[in-house]
Design a protein around this motif. Structure first.
Motif, PDB file in Angstrom:
ATOM      1  N   PHE A 172       0.844  -1.194   0.000  1.00  0.00           N
ATOM      2  CA  PHE A 172       0.000   0.000   0.000  1.00  0.00           C
ATOM      3  C   PHE A 172       0.884   1.251   0.000  1.00  0.00           C
ATOM      4  N   THR A 221       1.359   4.117  -3.005  1.00  0.00           N
ATOM      5  CA  THR A 221       1.240   5.544  -2.722  1.00  0.00           C
ATOM      6  C   THR A 221       2.498   6.288  -3.142  1.00  0.00           C
ATOM      7  N   VAL A 258      -3.184  -6.096  -4.910  1.00  0.00           N
ATOM      8  CA  VAL A 258      -4.413  -5.398  -4.491  1.00  0.00           C
ATOM      9  C   VAL A 258      -4.060  -4.186  -3.630  1.00  0.00           C
ATOM     10  N   ALA A 259      -3.177  -4.394  -2.661  1.00  0.00           N
ATOM     11  CA  ALA A 259      -2.798  -3.305  -1.756  1.00  0.00           C
ATOM     12  C   ALA A 259      -2.086  -2.178  -2.507  1.00  0.00           C
ATOM     13  N   THR A 291      -2.455  -1.349  -5.657  1.00  0.00           N
ATOM     14  CA  THR A 291      -3.447  -0.638  -6.468  1.00  0.00           C
ATOM     15  C   THR A 291      -4.224   0.352  -5.611  1.00  0.00           C
ATOM     16  N   LEU A 292      -4.644  -0.094  -4.427  1.00  0.00           N
ATOM     17  CA  LEU A 292      -5.361   0.801  -3.501  1.00  0.00           C
ATOM     18  C   LEU A 292      -4.458   1.951  -3.057  1.00  0.00           C
ATOM     19  N   GLY A 293      -3.195   1.640  -2.795  1.00  0.00           N
ATOM     20  CA  GLY A 293      -2.259   2.678  -2.391  1.00  0.00           C
ATOM     21  C   GLY A 293      -2.026   3.695  -3.495  1.00  0.00           C
ATOM     22  N   TYR A 347      -4.180   4.564  -5.756  1.00  0.00           N
ATOM     23  CA  TYR A 347      -5.374   5.412  -5.814  1.00  0.00           C
ATOM     24  C   TYR A 347      -5.347   6.435  -4.682  1.00  0.00           C
ATOM     25  N   ALA A 348      -4.945   5.985  -3.495  1.00  0.00           N
ATOM     26  CA  ALA A 348      -4.892   6.888  -2.337  1.00  0.00           C
ATOM     27  C   ALA A 348      -3.790   7.918  -2.471  1.00  0.00           C
TER      28      ALA A 348
END
Length: 248
Positions: A12, A16, A206-207, A209-211, A213-214
């Protein structure tokens, strides 16, 4: 479970960092080694973990990539693909002991490249002056990227400046697109060779990708120098840790 939490947190953070400034490898690779993945497999799995972010970045720069001279784009992409394959194959024949011996130097090189990337690009621009694309330089950079991905984006930007490019949006688009091509070849090579630790990779993808986006709103909120300082500090710390492991 604690290991997967560590990997998810690292991925994540890497997603980021890659969105904000780059340097995500400084988190994903050491986290995999820390959780017991052998260094060669950790490097391969780290490449898989951050791979989805390149696709999103390439899609975001679609207009810049599409506007680039088609024949020139095909040539540069071919050089990058060839170098990425060579670098990936070099990793396949590296033993864990050999790779562990060079990792501290690769991390230090990536950290220094990130720290002095703007100066490197400025020097390249002064030396460039519309220089022709060099197959050898593109190949060497891609080999490095296929073998060890850290700091690749900064090196690519400096290379484009040396070639005489000036439009930063076009350079960023080309950098992201080539990173995606190179990573796709690396991921396919590592997967076919059985180097990827897939349970860890799936969680980290997955982590990351979320990071990623964040990271977009964070990139707008944080001063650039603060982010750069964090990345350099993390890279320096990881380099020292792996040097200590090597000497110990």
């Amino acid at each position: 479970m604690p290991d997967y939490l560590v990997l998810a947190a690292a991925a994540f953070g890497a997603g980021t960092l890659n969105t904000v400034a780059g340097g995500g490898t400084f988190l994903t690779f050491p986290a995999l080694v820390y959780t017991g993945v052998p260094v060669v497999a950790a490097n391969a799995t780290s490449a898989v973990a951050v791979f989805p972010g390149y696709l999103g970045g390439a899609a975001g720069f679609y207009r810049e990539i599409a506007a680039f001279d088609r024949r020139r784009l095909v040539k540069i992409t071919a050089w990058t693909a060839a170098g990425g394959l060579i670098g990936s194959l070099l990793l396949l024949v590296s033993s864990n002991a050999a790779f562990a011996a060079v990792v501290p130097f690769l991390l230090a090189l990536a950290t220094l490249t990130f720290a002095f990337g703007e100066r490197l690009q400025g020097w390249a621009r002064r030396r460039g002056g519309g220089a022709a694309d060099s197959p050898v330089s593109a190949l060497l950079v891609a080999i490095y990227g296929g073998y060890f991905n850290g700091g690749l984006g900064i090196v690519l930007l400096a290379l484009f400046a040396l070639w005489g490019m000036r439009d930063l949006n076009v350079m960023n688009g080309l950098k992201t697109g080539l990173s995606f091509v190179l990573s796709a070849i690396s991921v396919a090579t590592f997967a076919l060779a059985g180097l990827v630790a897939w349970p860890q990779a799936a969680v980290m993808m997955v982590a990351a990708t979320l990071g990623g986006y964040a990271g977009a709103p964070l990139a707008r909120a944080l001063p650039r120098q603060v982010v750069r300082a964090v990345v350099i500090a993390v890279g320096s710390a990881m380099s020292l840790i792996f040097f200590a492991r090597l000497l110990g």
